[in-house]
Design an enzyme around this catalytic site. Structure first.
Site, short mmCIF file in Angstrom:
data_model
loop_
_atom_site.label_atom_id
_atom_site.label_comp_id
_atom_site.label_asym_id
_atom_site.label_seq_id
_atom_site.Cartn_x
_atom_site.Cartn_y
_atom_site.Cartn_z
N ALA A 253 42.73 34.87 41.66
CA ALA A 253 41.80 35.50 40.72
C ALA A 253 42.26 36.90 40.39
O ALA A 253 42.94 37.55 41.19
CB ALA A 253 40.38 35.53 41.29
N ASP A 254 41.90 37.36 39.21
CA ASP A 254 42.21 38.73 38.83
C ASP A 254 41.21 39.21 37.79
O ASP A 254 40.59 38.39 37.09
CB ASP A 254 43.63 38.85 38.27
CG ASP A 254 44.17 40.26 38.44
OD1 ASP A 254 44.82 40.53 39.47
OD2 ASP A 254 43.94 41.10 37.56
N GLN A 255 41.06 40.53 37.69
CA GLN A 255 40.07 41.09 36.79
C GLN A 255 40.54 42.39 36.17
O GLN A 255 41.17 43.21 36.86
CB GLN A 255 38.76 41.34 37.54
CG GLN A 255 37.62 41.88 36.68
CD GLN A 255 36.39 42.19 37.52
OE1 GLN A 255 36.40 43.10 38.34
NE2 GLN A 255 35.34 41.43 37.30
#
Length: 201
Positions: free
Chosen positions: A68-70
């Site tokens: 995941a990344d944001q």
């Protein structure tokens, strides 16, 4: 049950994944993320999430690996990640105060045995109140959100900065969109809720 691996060192993602009641391992991804300002944020986070998961394939050759990344786009149109320092966090919040901002969160599930993967995007928009520099510095000093995109922790005192929040899944704002992830895991045969009939006592 397949082995599930969360490719992340984030304590926030760890806490979120625990909500699904699954057994899982945690491992730091072997991938150095870079923010490319030439790539659209919705594509960038999906790319980063997928490569974080892919980086652990050799270590876990038969597992479902979650990456995941944001990021979010600041008032000057630049893609921003974690502030990393007190003063950068203050500057980010000064730019954000009184405005609406969209956070882009990518999540990827990779079956390291078959090579099949699914990658999705979730967005969430927040509008911050007008804030004084003193209020901002007090917040950063008290909560130290230096490892959070946007320089706030919505699950903590960061809620006091908000005027409005909009989106389909608030967990996306914290860093791991559980509604999408749950659906993705179901496509790989992982069920968080059992459909077995209740046993009479």
């Amino acid at each position: 049950m397949r082995t599930i691996v969360l490719a992340s060192t984030s304590p926030y993602r760890l806490q979120l994944l625990r909500q699904l009641g699954l057994q899982f391992h945690v491992a730091a991804p072997l991938y150095q993320e870079e923010i490319d300002q030439e790539v659209a944020p919705e594509l960038l986070v999906k790319h980063l999430a997928h490569h974080k998961a892919k980086s652990l394939v050799e270590r876990y050759p038969d597992a479902l690996i979650i990456g995941a990344d944001q990021v979010f786009v600041g008032s000057r149109g630049k893609i921003l990640g974690k502030p990393g320092s007190f003063e950068r966090a203050v500057e980010q919040l000064k730019d954000m105060a009184g405005r609406s901002h969209t956070f882009y969160t990518g999540v990827s599930v990779l079956d390291s045995k078959s090579g099949k993967s699914l990658t999705e995007l979730a967005t969430y928009t927040v509008t911050l109140k007008a804030l004084s520099v003193g209020q901002i510095r007090d917040y950063v000093r008290r909560e130290s959100p230096l490892d959070c995109a946007g320089s706030f922790k919505i699950e903590g005192l960061g809620i006091a900065l908000m005027q409005r929040m909009e989106g389909e899944d608030y967990t996306a704002l914290i860093g791991l969109p559980l509604i999408k992830l749950n659906g993705m895991l179901e496509e790989f045969g992982v069920k968080t809720l059992s459909d077995e009939p209740e046993v009479a006592l």
